[in-house]
Scaffold this motif. Structure first.
Motif, PDB file in Angstrom:
ATOM      1  N   GLU A  11       0.830  -1.206   0.000  1.00 38.56           N
ATOM      2  CA  GLU A  11       0.000   0.000   0.000  1.00 38.56           C
ATOM      3  C   GLU A  11       0.868   1.261   0.000  1.00 38.56           C
ATOM      4  O   GLU A  11       0.654   2.180  -0.792  1.00 38.56           O
ATOM      5  N   PHE A  12       1.869   1.305   0.887  1.00 38.41           N
ATOM      6  CA  PHE A  12       2.727   2.485   0.976  1.00 38.41           C
ATOM      7  C   PHE A  12       3.466   2.734  -0.341  1.00 38.41           C
ATOM      8  O   PHE A  12       3.451   3.845  -0.870  1.00 38.41           O
ATOM      9  N   PHE A  13       4.114   1.701  -0.881  1.00 37.78           N
ATOM     10  CA  PHE A  13       4.883   1.898  -2.108  1.00 37.78           C
ATOM     11  C   PHE A  13       3.982   2.092  -3.315  1.00 37.78           C
ATOM     12  O   PHE A  13       4.356   2.781  -4.267  1.00 37.78           O
ATOM     13  N   GLY A  14       2.777   1.531  -3.281  1.00 39.44           N
ATOM     14  CA  GLY A  14       1.814   1.809  -4.339  1.00 39.44           C
ATOM     15  C   GLY A  14       1.488   3.290  -4.404  1.00 39.44           C
ATOM     16  O   GLY A  14       1.490   3.898  -5.476  1.00 39.44           O
ATOM     17  N   ARG A  15       1.211   3.893  -3.248  1.00 42.11           N
ATOM     18  CA  ARG A  15       0.955   5.347  -3.193  1.00 42.11           C
ATOM     19  C   ARG A  15       2.193   6.131  -3.631  1.00 42.11           C
ATOM     20  O   ARG A  15       2.086   7.122  -4.352  1.00 42.11           O
ATOM     21  N   HIS A  16       3.351   5.676  -3.194  1.00 46.43           N
ATOM     22  CA  HIS A  16       4.595   6.364  -3.534  1.00 46.43           C
ATOM     23  C   HIS A  16       4.845   6.329  -5.050  1.00 46.43           C
ATOM     24  O   HIS A  16       5.278   7.321  -5.634  1.00 46.43           O
ATOM     25  N   PHE A  17       4.552   5.198  -5.666  1.00 40.07           N
ATOM     26  CA  PHE A  17       4.741   5.097  -7.114  1.00 40.07           C
ATOM     27  C   PHE A  17       3.774   5.996  -7.871  1.00 40.07           C
ATOM     28  O   PHE A  17       4.132   6.528  -8.931  1.00 40.07           O
ATOM     29  N   VAL A  18       2.556   6.189  -7.364  1.00 36.84           N
ATOM     30  CA  VAL A  18       1.642   7.136  -7.997  1.00 36.84           C
ATOM     31  C   VAL A  18       2.277   8.528  -7.980  1.00 36.84           C
ATOM     32  O   VAL A  18       2.323   9.216  -9.006  1.00 36.84           O
ATOM     33  N   GLU A  19       2.779   8.943  -6.830  1.00 40.39           N
ATOM     34  CA  GLU A  19       3.416  10.263  -6.705  1.00 40.39           C
ATOM     35  C   GLU A  19       4.608  10.384  -7.649  1.00 40.39           C
ATOM     36  O   GLU A  19       4.793  11.421  -8.299  1.00 40.39           O
ATOM     37  N   LYS A  20       5.417   9.351  -7.719  1.00 40.83           N
ATOM     38  CA  LYS A  20       6.599   9.393  -8.590  1.00 40.83           C
ATOM     39  C   LYS A  20       6.200   9.406 -10.061  1.00 40.83           C
ATOM     40  O   LYS A  20       6.876  10.023 -10.886  1.00 40.83           O
ATOM     41  N   GLY A  21       5.096   8.742 -10.404  1.00 43.67           N
ATOM     42  CA  GLY A  21       4.588   8.807 -11.771  1.00 43.67           C
ATOM     43  C   GLY A  21       4.154  10.217 -12.140  1.00 43.67           C
ATOM     44  O   GLY A  21       4.430  10.697 -13.246  1.00 43.67           O
ATOM     45  N   VAL A  22       3.496  10.889 -11.199  1.00 42.12           N
ATOM     46  CA  VAL A  22       3.092  12.288 -11.404  1.00 42.12           C
ATOM     47  C   VAL A  22       4.336  13.150 -11.609  1.00 42.12           C
ATOM     48  O   VAL A  22       4.407  13.970 -12.539  1.00 42.12           O
ATOM     49  N   GLU A  23       5.325  12.977 -10.751  1.00 46.24           N
ATOM     50  CA  GLU A  23       6.566  13.755 -10.869  1.00 46.24           C
ATOM     51  C   GLU A  23       7.267  13.481 -12.195  1.00 46.24           C
ATOM     52  O   GLU A  23       7.823  14.397 -12.816  1.00 46.24           O
ATOM     53  N   ALA A  24       7.256  12.238 -12.635  1.00 46.18           N
ATOM     54  CA  ALA A  24       7.898  11.897 -13.913  1.00 46.18           C
ATOM     55  C   ALA A  24       7.187  12.572 -15.076  1.00 46.18           C
ATOM     56  O   ALA A  24       7.837  13.045 -16.017  1.00 46.18           O
ATOM     57  N   ALA A  25       5.861  12.639 -15.033  1.00 51.35           N
ATOM     58  CA  ALA A  25       5.108  13.316 -16.096  1.00 51.35           C
ATOM     59  C   ALA A  25       5.491  14.791 -16.165  1.00 51.35           C
ATOM     60  O   ALA A  25       5.732  15.330 -17.250  1.00 51.35           O
ATOM     61  N   ARG A  26       5.558  15.422 -15.006  1.00 53.39           N
ATOM     62  CA  ARG A  26       5.938  16.843 -14.974  1.00 53.39           C
ATOM     63  C   ARG A  26       7.364  17.042 -15.476  1.00 53.39           C
ATOM     64  O   ARG A  26       7.636  17.947 -16.267  1.00 53.39           O
ATOM     65  N   ALA A  27       8.272  16.208 -15.003  1.00 56.04           N
ATOM     66  CA  ALA A  27       9.679  16.321 -15.422  1.00 56.04           C
ATOM     67  C   ALA A  27       9.819  16.080 -16.919  1.00 56.04           C
ATOM     68  O   ALA A  27      10.569  16.794 -17.603  1.00 56.04           O
ATOM     69  N   CYS A  28       9.110  15.107 -17.417  1.00 51.84           N
ATOM     70  CA  CYS A  28       9.144  14.782 -18.839  1.00 51.84           C
ATOM     71  C   CYS A  28       8.684  15.978 -19.674  1.00 51.84           C
ATOM     72  O   CYS A  28       9.367  16.401 -20.608  1.00 51.84           O
ATOM     73  N   ALA A  29       7.536  16.538 -19.336  1.00 54.80           N
ATOM     74  CA  ALA A  29       6.980  17.661 -20.084  1.00 54.80           C
ATOM     75  C   ALA A  29       7.895  18.879 -20.037  1.00 54.80           C
ATOM     76  O   ALA A  29       8.179  19.500 -21.063  1.00 54.80           O
ATOM     77  N   VAL A  30       8.388  19.210 -18.859  1.00 57.08           N
ATOM     78  CA  VAL A  30       9.242  20.391 -18.711  1.00 57.08           C
ATOM     79  C   VAL A  30      10.587  20.186 -19.404  1.00 57.08           C
ATOM     80  O   VAL A  30      11.104  21.092 -20.067  1.00 57.08           O
ATOM     81  N   THR A  31      11.152  19.003 -19.284  1.00 59.34           N
ATOM     82  CA  THR A  31      12.454  18.745 -19.902  1.00 59.34           C
ATOM     83  C   THR A  31      12.382  18.816 -21.414  1.00 59.34           C
ATOM     84  O   THR A  31      13.229  19.447 -22.059  1.00 59.34           O
TER      85      THR A  31
END
Length: 167
Positions: A128-148
C-alpha cells in the motif's frame, strides 16, 4: 509554459516502459503518469506503453525507443527490491547508469521511476505504501518529462551566444 504544444507530430510521442516484477506496485507509476500527463493537456494517444520482464531490461528498451526517432522522451519504471542478498543496489545502480547513458548518448530525455527501497517486504502495508509512492513518482515523472522536453526544444530554438551555428 505550453508544454503540450512541444509534443506535436510523430517525434512528439512519449514512451513509458515498466517492469513486470512487482507489477501491482509499479503499475501505479503508470497510473500517476497517465493522470498527470492528461492534466497537462496531453492526449493519451501521444503515449505508448511497454512492459519488460524486470528493471535490468529497461536500458536496452529505452535505448531502442530513443533511437527510433519516434519519441521525444522515454519514461522508465521499476521496483528493485532487496531479496535477502546484497544484489539490489547493484541492479538499481546499473539500471540507472544505463538510463543516464541512453539519454546522454541519444539526446532523448529518459525520466526514471526506478526505485530501490531499503526495507521492502511483500506485506500489505508495504504494498500500500509503495503503491501510493509510485503514484506520486509517476506524477513527478510526467511533470519532469513535459518540462524537460519543452526546455530542450526551447534550447534548440535559441541562437548560440557569439553567433555560432546550432549546437
Amino acid at each position: 509554459m505550453d508544454t503540450a504544444s512541444k509534443f506535436n507530430g510523430a517525434s512528439g510521442r512519449i514512451a513509458f516502459v515498466q517492469a513486470r516484477w512487482h507489477e501491482e506496485i509499479v503499475d501505479r507509476a503508470r497510473v500517476g503518469f497517465a493522470g498527470e500527463i492528461a492534466a497537462l493537456d496531453f492526449d493519451d494517444d501521444q503515449v505508448d506503453y511497454f512492459t519488460v520482464p524486470g528493471a535490468f531490461e529497461l536500458p536496452l528498451h529505452a535505448q531502442r525507443l530513443a533511437e527510433s526517432g519516434r519519441y521525444a522522451a522515454v519514461v522508465c519504471a521499476a521496483l528493485v527490491v532487496d531479496g535477502g542478498i546484497y544484489r539490489h543496489e547493484f541492479v538499481a545502480s546499473t539500471v540507472l547508469d544505463g538510463l543516464m547513458r541512453v539519454q546522454l548518448d541519444t539526446g532523448v530525455p529518459v525520466c526514471s521511476v526506478v526505485l530501490a527501497p531499503h526495507h521492502f517486504q511483500v506485506r500489505p502495508e508495504h504494498v500500500e505504501f509503495f503503491g501510493r509512492h509510485f503514484v506520486e513518482k509517476g506524477v513527478e515523472a510526467a511533470r519532469a518529462c513535459a518540462v524537460t522536453v519543452a526546455s530542450l526544444t526551447a534550447l534548440q530554438l535559441q541562437p548560440v551566444a557569439g553567433g555560432a551555428a546550432d549546437m
